[in-house]
Scaffold this motif. Structure first.
Motif, PDB file in Angstrom:
ATOM      1  N   LYS A   1       2.453   6.934  -6.695  1.00 32.75           N
ATOM      2  CA  LYS A   1       1.391   7.798  -7.216  1.00 32.75           C
ATOM      3  C   LYS A   1       1.543   9.250  -6.755  1.00 32.75           C
ATOM      4  CE  LYS A   1      -3.612   8.229  -7.499  1.00 32.75           C
ATOM      5  NZ  LYS A   1      -4.889   7.684  -7.059  1.00 32.75           N
ATOM      6  N   ALA A   2       1.740   9.459  -5.461  1.00 31.91           N
ATOM      7  CA  ALA A   2       1.744  10.814  -4.899  1.00 31.91           C
ATOM      8  C   ALA A   2       3.114  11.270  -4.406  1.00 31.91           C
ATOM      9  CB  ALA A   2       0.740  10.895  -3.756  1.00 31.91           C
TER      10      ALA A   2
ATOM     11  N   CYS B   1       0.841  -1.215   0.000  1.00 32.98           N
ATOM     12  CA  CYS B   1       0.000   0.000   0.000  1.00 32.98           C
ATOM     13  C   CYS B   1       0.868   1.254   0.000  1.00 32.98           C
ATOM     14  CB  CYS B   1      -0.919   0.015   1.209  1.00 32.98           C
ATOM     15  SG  CYS B   1      -2.267  -1.163   1.118  1.00 32.98           S
TER      16      CYS B   1
ATOM     17  N   THR C   1       1.096   4.362  -2.882  1.00 35.27           N
ATOM     18  CA  THR C   1       0.932   5.788  -2.609  1.00 35.27           C
ATOM     19  C   THR C   1       2.210   6.562  -2.885  1.00 35.27           C
ATOM     20  OG1 THR C   1       1.459   5.548  -0.260  1.00 35.27           O
ATOM     21  CG2 THR C   1      -0.863   5.394  -0.876  1.00 35.27           C
ATOM     22  N   ASP C   2       3.357   5.937  -2.638  1.00 33.86           N
ATOM     23  CA  ASP C   2       4.632   6.618  -2.887  1.00 33.86           C
ATOM     24  C   ASP C   2       4.857   6.828  -4.381  1.00 33.86           C
ATOM     25  OD1 ASP C   2       6.945   7.891  -2.130  1.00 33.86           O
ATOM     26  OD2 ASP C   2       8.073   6.057  -1.718  1.00 33.86           O
TER      27      ASP C   2
END
Length: 193
Positions: A40-41, A33, A37-38
């Motif tokens: 993507k954002a 997870c 997120t790393d």
């Protein structure tokens, strides 16, 4: 014993018997997870890391009592503490440090060194891929020597140009290294049992 009580005890017994596998799967899920997120954002959010730290501490405490809680906290301090050194010189983000702390809490003091090593190897391999893909091989080698010389002379200070605040720097989402390292750690610890 009532049927619902029997089911409750069977589930608890299964978790206790397979606590190492359950903890490893939970750590892998967290790392994957965080990697998403790393990538993507370009950040690992607190809403992921803080609950994971508490879950790691709580799980180890519930499974192994006070000793488990202490070993969990020690694993988190070890893994998070080592990465905090990189954060202090602006070579790593705070989300990475908090993720390392959470994973260390889940792995405990016995598993944290192996998890750290697996993550470091994965990080090194991914860094090589990023360096080659960016076409900055010579520049990276020069900067690496420059950073080593700087820290040898000035200690634990942020390098003036080679740091996270430099907009021209190639940034690698280290969440990928956490995911790969945690997956390897989880599989290898179950394989060697």
């Amino acid at each position: 014993m009532r049927p619902w009580q029997e089911t409750k005890y069977n589930v608890l017994e299964m978790i206790l018997m397979n606590s190492a596998q359950f903890t490893a799967m939970l750590a892998v899920a967290l790392a994957v997870c965080a990697a998403f997120t790393d990538v993507k954002a370009r950040r690992i959010p607190n809403r992921l890391t803080y609950p994971a730290i508490l879950i790691g501490l709580g799980l180890q405490g519930a499974l192994h009592g006070w000793k488990g809680l202490l070993l969990s906290a020690s694993g988190g301090l070890l893994f998070g503490g080592v990465l905090m050194l990189f954060h202090l010189v602006r070579a790593m983000g705070a989300g990475d440090v908090k993720l390392a702390t959470a994973l260390g809490c889940m792995a405990g003091l016995a598993g944290a060194p192996q998890l750290m090593f697996a993550t470091a190897v994965a990080g090194g391999a991914l860094a090589m891929v990023f360096i080659v893909a960016s076409g900055r091989i010579a520049e990276t080698l020069r900067n690496t020597l420059w950073v080593v010389a700087f820290h040898a002379q000035h200690g634990l200070q942020t390098h003036p140009t080679v740091n996270l605040d430099n907009p021209g720097a190639v940034r690698m989402p280290y969440g990928l290294a956490f995911a790969a390292g945690t997956l390897y750690w989880a599989v290898s610890t179950q394989f060697w049992r």
